[in-house]
Design a protein around this motif. Sequence first.
Motif, short mmCIF file in Angstrom:
data_model
loop_
_atom_site.label_atom_id
_atom_site.label_comp_id
_atom_site.label_asym_id
_atom_site.label_seq_id
_atom_site.Cartn_x
_atom_site.Cartn_y
_atom_site.Cartn_z
N ARG A 79 0.87 -1.19 0.00
CA ARG A 79 0.00 0.00 0.00
C ARG A 79 0.90 1.23 0.00
NH1 ARG A 79 -4.15 -0.19 4.68
NH2 ARG A 79 -5.64 -0.96 3.15
N SER A 87 -8.52 8.59 8.57
CA SER A 87 -8.83 7.22 8.15
C SER A 87 -7.64 6.61 7.41
CB SER A 87 -10.07 7.21 7.25
OG SER A 87 -9.78 7.83 6.02
N LEU A 88 -6.96 7.46 6.64
CA LEU A 88 -5.79 6.95 5.90
C LEU A 88 -4.67 6.59 6.87
CD1 LEU A 88 -5.52 6.48 2.94
CD2 LEU A 88 -4.39 8.70 2.69
N LYS A 147 -5.03 3.30 8.45
CA LYS A 147 -4.64 2.15 7.61
C LYS A 147 -3.14 1.88 7.69
CE LYS A 147 -8.33 2.50 4.21
NZ LYS A 147 -8.67 3.01 2.86
N ARG A 195 4.31 1.68 8.67
CA ARG A 195 4.40 2.92 7.90
C ARG A 195 5.87 3.22 7.64
NH1 ARG A 195 1.51 8.56 9.70
NH2 ARG A 195 2.51 9.96 8.21
N LEU A 253 -1.78 -4.37 3.77
CA LEU A 253 -3.00 -4.83 4.42
C LEU A 253 -2.64 -5.84 5.49
CD1 LEU A 253 -5.35 -5.30 1.37
CD2 LEU A 253 -5.76 -3.80 3.32
N GLN A 254 -3.35 -5.77 6.59
CA GLN A 254 -3.04 -6.66 7.69
C GLN A 254 -3.11 -8.12 7.25
OE1 GLN A 254 -5.25 -5.92 11.30
NE2 GLN A 254 -5.07 -8.07 11.89
#
Lengths: 255, 373
Positions: B288, B300-301, B304, B309, B362-363
């Motif tokens: 991502r 919200s971003l 995620k 990060r 994604l998790q």
Amino acid sequence: MSRWLKGGYAASIFLFLYLPLVVVAVFSFNDSRFSLAWHGFTLDWYVRLWHNTGLMTAAVNSLIIAASAATLATFLGTIAAFVLHQYRFAGRRLLFGTFFVMMMSPDIVIAISLLLLFLALPLNLGFHTLLLAHIVLCVPFVAITVFSRFHRFQHDVIDAARDLGASEYQVFRHIVLPLAAPAVAAGWLLSFTLSLDDVIISFFNTGPGFEVLPLRIYSMVRLGIRPDVNALCVAMIVFTIIALILTKILLKEKK
Amino acid sequence: MKKTVVELIEVAKDFDGQRALADISLTVTDGEFLSLLGPSGCGKTTLLRLIGGFEHCTSGLLRIDGQDMDRIPPEKRAVNTVFQNYALFPHMTVYDNVAFGLRMAKRSSREIRLAVTQALDMVQLSGLEQRRPAALSGGQQQRVAIARALINKPRVLLLDEPLSALDHRLRKQMQKELKQLQRALGITFILVTHDQDEAFAMSDRVVVMQAGRIEQIGTPMEIYENPVNLFVARFVGDINILDGVVVSRSGADTYHALVEGVAVTLHSRRDFLPGQQLHVLLRPEDVRLEQERDIAESRSLSAKFAQARLPGTVQRIFYHGATYDVEVMLDNGNQVQVTEFFDEDSANLSFRPGDQVALGWLQGWEVVLPHEG
């Protein structure tokens, strides 16, 4: 200009190769017994050749020996080539090397060693010993010719045939033999000519009861070249050319 | 439970003392399409030739339909092969090539004619019966080889890189046709290939091999998404390999770790100890990627990117039509490849060289493996 040069070059090569044959052919029609000068056209020598039973017997003997030696040598040589190609076994390289040694060895060595072997066994010199000797002479040539042909087609093809249920004999019969046919035919022809014009091995390995053509001619020529020998040479050349054309036709129809 | 057709138990194969295959255990079930995938020299063709009967196992057991195949020659096995270069009989017509198997089985000529006509129909070669192989195109030769191998109705069809000699478009088409044929006939297919696209597109299961050993067996999806080691991960498609170290375990499958120097949360069912070195594998399309300033602006971003990060800078963009690749340099200097799909709403690329970006995933989409040194 260059076209003339090329043509002339080709012509001189053909002349160099075939002039001796032309001379023999011309003299076979010469109406003179000893002279090298032209005395007019005649077919006498051919008639005489036909009636020279000694010479004709020797010719027939030669053809019989050449045909049988070539056939048996082709049979043995083809199987040998197949075995060398298909299987890996102890002594394979040795066998392969032996064929080359046999091809390179001077004929006189082969001739003498075969003679000693036949005398030691002991065998009476004659048709059978000569046949054996000529087979020995020819097998390596057939084996190597056919072997190199095997090497040119993919081994996969044999695997594929076995995969589809062919037994070893069926593989040989339906795949290997048809694919190797040109080489087998070439091997036969090679053997045939090797046997037909061999002097040295024949000289040592045949008996008085079985005389072949080259030996007969050799003994005749010692007393001077006779025109019926010329006629015989021409007959053999014609015979060879016919055989060559026949094999060409046979091989072409296979394609 | 489907029936087992081919079974290999701890098979090994030596050539002149050199080990070509080691510890091969594999079961192939009835009607399955299985691929043997690996780089050249990995032993996949040798394995195929063992099953075909062209080589014999040095040790171990090979069974076909429950029967031990030791010393059973190829002509006695209910297995047929499509060879790499087709190995058509050059001196026979197409008809005779296809009929060969039945002729060797001494079937009646009426029966042979019927079966050959059907087989040629099946591979769409009707009308070419009297041609010689040399007068056929590569694709047609391929079809003859398939028809010929199927004429004896084998239990298993072995295919040795059957499509490698065809051009790209024809290969795609033959892949589809082979797959359809396999479905229609219900015969087990074992395909050898070095092309992962081919293996994935056609197979029910893929066997990934390297240096004479099986590395992983699984469905294409399992292989692609859960490679068991770095070799498999690298061999099937592009992948980013990040280095990390476990900090602590928090729950059954959750770890805190440092990956490329950044604290992240990882998910894995494997057991790791704190302090253990590891690899984190990410497919380019699973990464991502967002602009740093967008994350800073949107709650919200940023949620995620809570678990991972990784900051970096966009270096280069490669345009591929439906997708584009973004090459990102992480702040510690390592490079990561990211595949992005075009945004439906805007025709412009979302990233430009020089952009400050953050990488995440994604998790649970990451693959975590022990470090391989």
